[in-house]
Design an enzyme around this catalytic site. Structure first.
Site, PDB file in Angstrom:
ATOM      1  N   HIS A 140      35.494  25.298  43.218  1.00 23.41           N
ATOM      2  CA  HIS A 140      35.701  23.938  42.708  1.00 23.41           C
ATOM      3  C   HIS A 140      34.556  23.540  41.767  1.00 23.41           C
ATOM      4  CE1 HIS A 140      38.941  22.676  45.660  1.00 23.41           C
ATOM      5  NE2 HIS A 140      38.586  23.888  46.071  1.00 23.41           N
ATOM      6  N   ASP A 187      38.274  15.373  42.399  1.00 27.35           N
ATOM      7  CA  ASP A 187      38.902  16.601  42.874  1.00 27.35           C
ATOM      8  C   ASP A 187      40.108  16.197  43.714  1.00 27.35           C
ATOM      9  OD1 ASP A 187      39.561  18.939  44.328  1.00 27.35           O
ATOM     10  OD2 ASP A 187      37.548  19.716  43.994  1.00 27.35           O
ATOM     11  N   ALA A 190      28.067  39.044  42.277  1.00 25.77           N
ATOM     12  CA  ALA A 190      28.165  39.679  40.956  1.00 25.77           C
ATOM     13  C   ALA A 190      28.413  38.626  39.868  1.00 25.77           C
ATOM     14  CB  ALA A 190      29.341  40.658  40.967  1.00 25.77           C
ATOM     15  N   GLN A 194      30.883  37.786  38.020  1.00 25.65           N
ATOM     16  CA  GLN A 194      32.274  38.260  38.096  1.00 25.65           C
ATOM     17  C   GLN A 194      33.012  38.295  36.755  1.00 25.65           C
ATOM     18  OE1 GLN A 194      34.615  37.592  41.627  1.00 25.65           O
ATOM     19  NE2 GLN A 194      36.254  36.714  40.413  1.00 25.65           N
ATOM     20  N   TRP A 230      42.186  31.166  43.349  1.00 26.92           N
ATOM     21  CA  TRP A 230      42.794  30.873  42.048  1.00 26.92           C
ATOM     22  C   TRP A 230      41.858  31.213  40.889  1.00 26.92           C
ATOM     23  CZ3 TRP A 230      47.046  31.320  39.876  1.00 26.92           C
ATOM     24  CH2 TRP A 230      47.351  30.710  38.666  1.00 26.92           C
ATOM     25  N   SER A 270      39.514  33.523  40.800  1.00 26.35           N
ATOM     26  CA  SER A 270      39.476  34.976  40.651  1.00 26.35           C
ATOM     27  C   SER A 270      40.764  35.485  40.009  1.00 26.35           C
ATOM     28  CB  SER A 270      39.280  35.648  42.020  1.00 26.35           C
ATOM     29  OG  SER A 270      38.026  35.282  42.543  1.00 26.35           O
ATOM     30  N   GLU A 288      40.617  34.728  36.343  1.00 21.69           N
ATOM     31  CA  GLU A 288      39.613  35.553  35.657  1.00 21.69           C
ATOM     32  C   GLU A 288      40.130  36.982  35.467  1.00 21.69           C
ATOM     33  OE1 GLU A 288      36.231  34.808  38.204  1.00 21.69           O
ATOM     34  OE2 GLU A 288      36.196  32.702  37.633  1.00 21.69           O
ATOM     35  N   ASP A 304      45.934  28.400  49.553  1.00 20.57           N
ATOM     36  CA  ASP A 304      46.940  28.727  48.537  1.00 20.57           C
ATOM     37  C   ASP A 304      46.984  30.215  48.208  1.00 20.57           C
ATOM     38  OD1 ASP A 304      44.275  28.213  47.591  1.00 20.57           O
ATOM     39  OD2 ASP A 304      45.010  28.468  45.554  1.00 20.57           O
TER      40      ASP A 304
HETATM   41  N1  UDP Z   1      32.337  34.772  41.970  1.00 21.84           N
HETATM   42  C1  UDP Z   1      31.226  35.242  41.312  1.00 21.84           C
HETATM   43  N2  UDP Z   1      30.607  36.342  41.811  1.00 21.84           N
HETATM   44  C2  UDP Z   1      31.033  36.989  42.913  1.00 21.84           C
HETATM   45  C3  UDP Z   1      32.184  36.516  43.586  1.00 21.84           C
HETATM   46  C4  UDP Z   1      32.820  35.400  43.079  1.00 21.84           C
HETATM   47  O1  UDP Z   1      30.800  34.685  40.291  1.00 21.84           O
HETATM   48  O2  UDP Z   1      30.392  37.962  43.302  1.00 21.84           O
HETATM   49  C5  UDP Z   1      33.012  33.561  41.440  1.00 21.84           C
HETATM   50  C6  UDP Z   1      34.328  33.923  40.836  1.00 21.84           C
HETATM   51  O3  UDP Z   1      34.108  34.308  39.485  1.00 21.84           O
HETATM   52  C7  UDP Z   1      35.112  32.644  40.989  1.00 21.84           C
HETATM   53  C8  UDP Z   1      34.528  31.999  42.226  1.00 21.84           C
HETATM   54  O4  UDP Z   1      33.305  32.673  42.494  1.00 21.84           O
HETATM   55  O5  UDP Z   1      34.934  31.811  39.859  1.00 21.84           O
HETATM   56  C9  UDP Z   1      35.409  32.143  43.451  1.00 21.84           C
HETATM   57  O6  UDP Z   1      36.460  31.266  43.352  1.00 21.84           O
HETATM   58  P1  UDP Z   1      37.905  31.602  43.898  1.00 21.84           P
HETATM   59  O7  UDP Z   1      38.771  30.436  43.584  1.00 21.84           O
HETATM   60  O8  UDP Z   1      38.371  32.896  43.361  1.00 21.84           O
HETATM   61  O9  UDP Z   1      37.723  31.812  45.447  1.00 21.84           O
HETATM   62  P2  UDP Z   1      36.984  30.987  46.622  1.00 21.84           P
HETATM   63  O10 UDP Z   1      35.562  31.369  46.562  1.00 21.84           O
HETATM   64  O11 UDP Z   1      37.197  29.515  46.337  1.00 21.84           O
HETATM   65  O12 UDP Z   1      37.662  31.450  47.854  1.00 21.84           O
END
Ligand code: UDP
Length: 479
Positions: free
Chosen positions: A23, A121, A355, A357, A375, A377, A380, A396
């Site tokens: 978020h 949000d 990482a 990502q 969402w 990921s 991306e 979701d």
């Molecule tokens: N992310 C990152 N590095 C990592 C793992 C995740 O930068 O090693 C970022 C990823 O790029 C994404 C966010 O963390 O923008 C995760 O959001 P997502 O909605 O996919 O999943 P959540 O963490 O909310 O379950």
């Protein structure tokens, strides 16, 4: 005229995300797009997350170039050492309702210059309540897919039609018919995880259903998606909420607009709450093209040791290369690691705590993504044209993985299975056996995503429209 009554030259927008990585990340990108357009922006972060964001990123430096941008912080109401992860994540909602809400109210009364418009949000109903109470215009921003929202919206209809609750000995492949637009492919197992509770009065389920109904009755709803991806579902949603602004994929949109300004396309540093380990990029540089499976379960998922062993054996047995994000808090049960896993990882694997990502997914060595289907990921991966194996964890994500596999044909859905043989088989399917078909559809969707954030594209135009609508809300505007 005293200072409080001075007319503002620029509308003042306050954005307040749910305090969770996905978020904060996507909402901060939207905030930067607003700052680029010259709006006055306040980004409200929880104290806990802001401290981490400042510690692990260059946000201070990055946002210093926007003179009308500032961060503010607010308590999330949880103890400092609360994990804010896994099953205990949902405790945030109650604590924020009780403790954060009154502070927000007070903050909004005192803030100077006054706020012309809030971007709340949509998962956090308390922001809407306070905005309504104080008469401040508000747009809701949901950080999940349009399809996810639409399924949440249908929860009361599914209960009324007897399609929920899912009973103990239920056939999880039974089709669900009460989510318009998804009648032909949505099964029980694809419903958001909260729908699996047998108790329809469960507080999480009720909360999600109630907040989502409110989202669609809001004057405007902003979504991190794009028309070419979710147009069919969006047209159903517009019958309930005509003013929907699809402005995603936000990370690509921001990079594109920054490139317009700077003349070059660069990856922005991620808005990470963990320390980013960039050494994985050097490791990727040494791997053959499209040979590596990137593995990440996002920021909230916590897995049992047993589940992790299944994934780990599956990856090692597949004999494919892998880069795995293994957050320090990802596996609470510690213990020794079997020698064959240590050896297999040394030969073909690499692990990091967190990482970069977006950059990883864009690296030419990446051939697939084993993801929890969050969402952000998903978007991306889709933008990078990387096919996915989906193992949804909660919320979701169960629905996203169905869309990835069945509707967009971007990969495989492994939900409800955690077995090393299946992991091994799916990794081989993704990287070798079924590669061609997934790569083809992934490339097509990536192309559509890029087009929609370029000048004249749907997300590009919708963002301009949103900014114009915000400008028209400037109550004391002289510009
Ligand atoms: N992310 C990152 N590095 C990592 C793992 C995740 O930068 O090693 C970022 C990823 O790029 C994404 C966010 O963390 O923008 C995760 O959001 P997502 O909605 O996919 O999943 P959540 O963490 O909310 O379950």
């Amino acid at each position: 005229m005293d200072q409080e009554q001075q007319p503002q030259a620029y509308p003042h927008v306050l954005l307040f995300p749910l305090p969770a990585q996905g978020h904060v990340n996507s909402m901060l990108k939207l905030a930067e797009l607003f700052a680029l357009a010259g709006l006055e922006v306040t980004f409200l972060n929880s104290d806990h997350n802001h401290e981490r964001l400042v510690r692990h990123t260059d946000v201070g430096f990055r946002f210093a170039k926007y003179p009308r941008f500032k961060f503010e912080t607010i308590p999330d109401g949880l103890r400092e050492d609360h994990p804010r992860l896994g099953v205990s994540f949902m405790e945030l909602f109650e604590s924020m309702e009780l403790r954060t809400k009154p502070i927000l109210r007070e903050m909004l009364v005192k803030i100077n210059p006054p706020v012309d418009c809030i971007i709340g949000d949509g998962a956090l109903g308390l922001v809407l309540d306070v905005a309504d109470e104080l008469g401040i215009p508000i747009f809701q921003f949901r950080t999940i897919s349009a399809s996810g929202i639409w399924a949440y919206f249908a929860i009361p209809d599914m209960i009324e039609a007897g399609e929920l609750p899912i009973r103990g000995n239920e056939d999880m492949d039974r089709l669900i018919t009460r989510v318009p637009g998804m009648e032909t492919f949505l099964r029980c197992r694809d419903l958001p995880s909260f729908c699996r509770d047998s108790d329809m009065t469960d507080s999480n389920l009720q909360l999600i259903a109630k907040e989502t109904r409110k989202n669609l009755s809001a004057p405007g709803l902003i979504l991190n998606t794009f028309e070419d991806l979710e147009g069919a579902i969006l047209s159903h949603m517009r019958s309930k909420c005509p003013k929907i602004y699809t402005v995603g994929p936000l990370h690509l949109h921001l990079n594109t607009r920054l490139a317009e300004t700077n003349g070059t396309m660069v990856h922005q540093s991620p808005n990470s709450l963990w320390e980013v380990d960039r050494s994985c990029l050097s490791w990727l540089d040494e791997q053959p093209k499209e040979s590596v499976v990137y593995v990440s379960f996002g920021s909230i998922a916590v897995l049992s040791r047993e589940q992790i062993m299944e994934f780990w054996f599956g990856l090692v047995n597949s004999r494919k290369r892998f880069l795995w994000v293994f957050r320090p808090d990802f596996m609470p049960e510690k213990g020794s690691i079997p020698a064959e896993l240590v050896e297999g990882t040394k030969q073909r694997g690499y692990m990091v705590g967190w990482a970069p990502q977006e950059e990883v997914l864009a690296h030419c060595a990446i051939g697939g993504f084993l993801t929890h289907s969050g969402w952000n990921s998903t978007l991306e991966s889709l933008v990078a044209g990387v096919p996915m194996i989906c193992w949804p964890y909660f919320a979701d994500q169960q629905l996203n993985s169905r869309f990835v596999s069945e509707v967009w044909k971007l990969g495989l859905d492994m939900k409800d299975v955690c077995d090393r043989r299946v992991v091994e088989k799916m990794v081989n399917d993704l990287i070798v056996d079924k590669r061609e078909e997934f790569v083809k559809s992934s490339a097509e969707i990536a192309k559509l995503a890029k087009a929609c954030v370029n000048v004249g594209g749907s997300s590009y135009c919708n963002l301009d429209r949103l900014i114009e609508d915000i400008r028209s809300m400037n109550r004391n505007c002289s510009k």
